[in-house]
Design an enzyme around this catalytic site. Structure first.
Site, PDB file in Angstrom:
ATOM      1  N   THR A  41      64.525  72.713  -3.821  1.00  0.00           N
ATOM      2  CA  THR A  41      64.501  71.251  -3.791  1.00  0.00           C
ATOM      3  C   THR A  41      65.038  70.792  -2.441  1.00  0.00           C
ATOM      4  O   THR A  41      65.971  71.383  -1.900  1.00  0.00           O
ATOM      5  CB  THR A  41      65.385  70.645  -4.899  1.00  0.00           C
ATOM      6  N   LEU A  52      71.038  73.672  -8.428  1.00  0.00           N
ATOM      7  CA  LEU A  52      72.367  73.194  -8.012  1.00  0.00           C
ATOM      8  C   LEU A  52      72.264  72.463  -6.695  1.00  0.00           C
ATOM      9  O   LEU A  52      71.400  72.737  -5.894  1.00  0.00           O
ATOM     10  CB  LEU A  52      73.311  74.388  -7.867  1.00  0.00           C
ATOM     11  N   ASN A 104      68.553  78.166  -1.802  1.00  0.00           N
ATOM     12  CA  ASN A 104      69.559  77.111  -1.714  1.00  0.00           C
ATOM     13  C   ASN A 104      70.491  77.370  -0.528  1.00  0.00           C
ATOM     14  O   ASN A 104      70.470  78.442   0.064  1.00  0.00           O
ATOM     15  CB  ASN A 104      70.367  77.066  -3.021  1.00  0.00           C
ATOM     16  N   PHE A 105      71.322  76.378  -0.236  1.00  0.00           N
ATOM     17  CA  PHE A 105      72.367  76.466   0.786  1.00  0.00           C
ATOM     18  C   PHE A 105      71.843  76.818   2.180  1.00  0.00           C
ATOM     19  O   PHE A 105      72.497  77.521   2.939  1.00  0.00           O
ATOM     20  CB  PHE A 105      73.460  77.468   0.350  1.00  0.00           C
ATOM     21  N   LEU A 106      70.642  76.348   2.499  1.00  0.00           N
ATOM     22  CA  LEU A 106      70.150  76.489   3.872  1.00  0.00           C
ATOM     23  C   LEU A 106      71.021  75.587   4.749  1.00  0.00           C
ATOM     24  O   LEU A 106      71.121  74.383   4.501  1.00  0.00           O
ATOM     25  CB  LEU A 106      68.678  76.045   3.932  1.00  0.00           C
TER      26      LEU A 106
END
Ligand code: MYA
Length: 445
Positions: A202, A445, A166-168
């Site tokens: 995602t 998230l 996440n948070f790329l």
């Protein structure tokens, strides 16, 4: 032939950012995915014939000990989010450069507390918070993270030790320079070193190859404000007053025994969730510590602060029969004189033992529970309550007046093939398939 005029390209980029589907002409072909075609993921048009890992030949000893090379102006920097100054740097990078809507009117407003919850679950590793800095100035310009997660495929019963990516995020000035593949390969290396070979993530855009596609749906709680900031529009033949009336909610919840979850509920909540999650094809398996973290809010809750996750249980005579949870992640409203923030809740995990009863009873109970979630969310200044078409959300989306959004979310597994999963929408029309279960039991998230 593809339309390559600047206007068409701009439109295409907007749609990609918003996670909208592309038509056939706009779709990239496998050969165009210069990076992804080199990775252990299924091909775009691949017919899945068996489930399992794509490449299982390596061990941690085969993985290099040193990070991937970066061009000489940049350097790797593991971000220590336990240090406030570094957490603030991460916050600033994401605040200015993370996901925006297609018109750049709204931007996710992650908070320090949100990161502490999202990036420090049990088993978290500092080395999985990978940043890139400009050597000369030390400025943080890119980031990618992994957190541990155990996935389960219910049809086969297979457990998959994985990470969630996440948070790329890459600074806007450094976009389209092929830095994202370097970040992805580096986080892969760091995770592989820990003998983990699969990942769940995602993305709005279509990459090779989604295991499922869900659609975003939105339930206005404060329609007037949503209209003011341009999030909601006035449909033809409606008045503002009729829209406000349409979305008005009771001030009190309906379910007897509903209360905020407490530490001592963890065992029962987990048991209920484990049983309920059998309905879906892919699920997250929580340890007791993980359930406590994800549903009670980890550090901020322990420090007496109001956590970003809100979890409510229904307790009757000491027995927990249902629970639901949602997390708060506001939008910054850009360029609006009257409002600077939009309160947003995202439905997270829920479970009810009523699924064992007749479908009509189950449907009614679920609608009541999530209806109560909407009512409780008002006290946290939530203006819109979002959910995807995952889990059993199609059982209440229509009746609780969630409207289909423009955005879609594609789910991916790295280095693992699974049978395609139902995402709660009709694969052709992309409309919500009301009162049908989806195969997706994981919430990211
Ligand atoms: C076992 C462990 C495995 C761990 C790893 C598992 C995989 C994890 C995968 C990551 C899961 C992330 C989950 C999230 O956090 S999703 C959130 C992503 N972040 C944002 O949308 C924030 C705003 N955007 C940006 O910061 C940049 O535009 C990003 C960083 C997204 C791309 O930067 P940029 O625009 O400057 O591009 P480039 O020139 O460097 O690189 C272009 C190449 O990168 C491919 N690309 C573009 N966007 C994404 C994307 N979101 N996932 C995967 N791949 C992506 C693209 O198809 C192309 O490859 P190919 O088409 O030529 O093949």
């Amino acid at each position: 032939m593809a339309d390559n005029t600047p206007k068409a390209i701009e439109e295409l980029l907007k749609r990609l950012t918003a996670g909208e589907p592309l038509d056939e002409q706009q779709q990239k072909q496998m050969k165009d995915y210069k990076f992804w075609k080199t990775q252990p993921v299924p091909l775009l048009d691949e017919k899945i014939e068996s489930e399992g890992p794509i490449d299982s030949s390596k061990t941690p000893d085969d993985i290099p000990d040193t990070p991937l090379p970066l061009i000489s102006e940049f350097e790797w920097s593991t971000i220590d989010i336990t240090a406030n100054s570094e957490l603030e740097e991460l916050y600033q990078l994401l605040y200015e450069h993370y996901v925006e809507d297609k018109d750049s009117t709204f931007r996710f407003k992650y908070s320090h507390d949100f990161f502490k919850w999202a990036l420090k679950p049990p088993g978290w590793k500092k080395v999985w918070h990978a940043g890139v800095r400009v050597k000369a100035t030390g400025k943080l310009v890119a980031f990618i993270s992994a957190v541990p997660v155990t996935l389960k495929l219910n049809k086969s019963g297979k457990l998959i030790p994985s990470v969630e990516i996440n948070f790329l995020c890459i600074h806007k000035k450094l976009r389209a320079k092929r830095l994202a593949p370097v970040l992805i390969k580096e986080i892969t290396r760091r995770v592989n070193k820990d003998d983990i070979w699969q990942a769940l993530y995602t993305v709005g855009a279509v990459l090779p190859l989604p295991i499922a596609t869900c659609r975003y749906t939105h339930r206005p709680l404060n329609w007037s404000k949503l209209y003011d900031v341009g999030f909601s529009h006035l449909p033809p033949k409606q008045t503002k007053a009729s829209m406000v009336a349409r979305y008005s909610l009771a001030n009190v919840t309906k379910t007897e025994g509903l209360r905020l979850m407490r530490e001592e509920d963890v065992d029962q909540v987990l048991e209920l969730l484990n049983e309920y999650q059998k309905r879906f094809d892919i699920v997250q398996v929580f340890t007791k510590e993980e359930a406590a973290h994800w549903f009670l809010g980890g550090e901020s809750a322990a420090n007496g602060q109001s956590p970003v996750i809100k979890t409510y249980v229904v307790e009757q005579g000491g027995k927990i029969t249902d629970f639901f949870s949602y997390y708060l992640l506001p939008f910054t409203v850009l360029n609006d004189v009257n409002h600077d923030e939009l309160g947003i809740a995202y439905l997270y995990y829920y479970a009810t033992d009523s699924y064992k009863k007749e479908e009509s009873v189950y449907k009614k109970r679920l609608q009541q529970l999530i209806g109560d979630a909407l009512v409780t969310a008002k006290q946290f200044n939530v203006d819109v309550f979002n959910c995807l078409t995952s889990q059993d959300n199609p059982y209440f989306i229509k009746d609780l007046k969630f409207g289909s959004g423009d955005g879609y979310l594609n789910y991916y597994l790295f280095n693992y093939k699974v049978w395609p999963l139902h995402g709660g929408i009709d694969p052709t029309t992309k409309e919500v398939e009301d009162y049908k279960t989806s195969g997706v039991g994981v919430v990211l998230l």
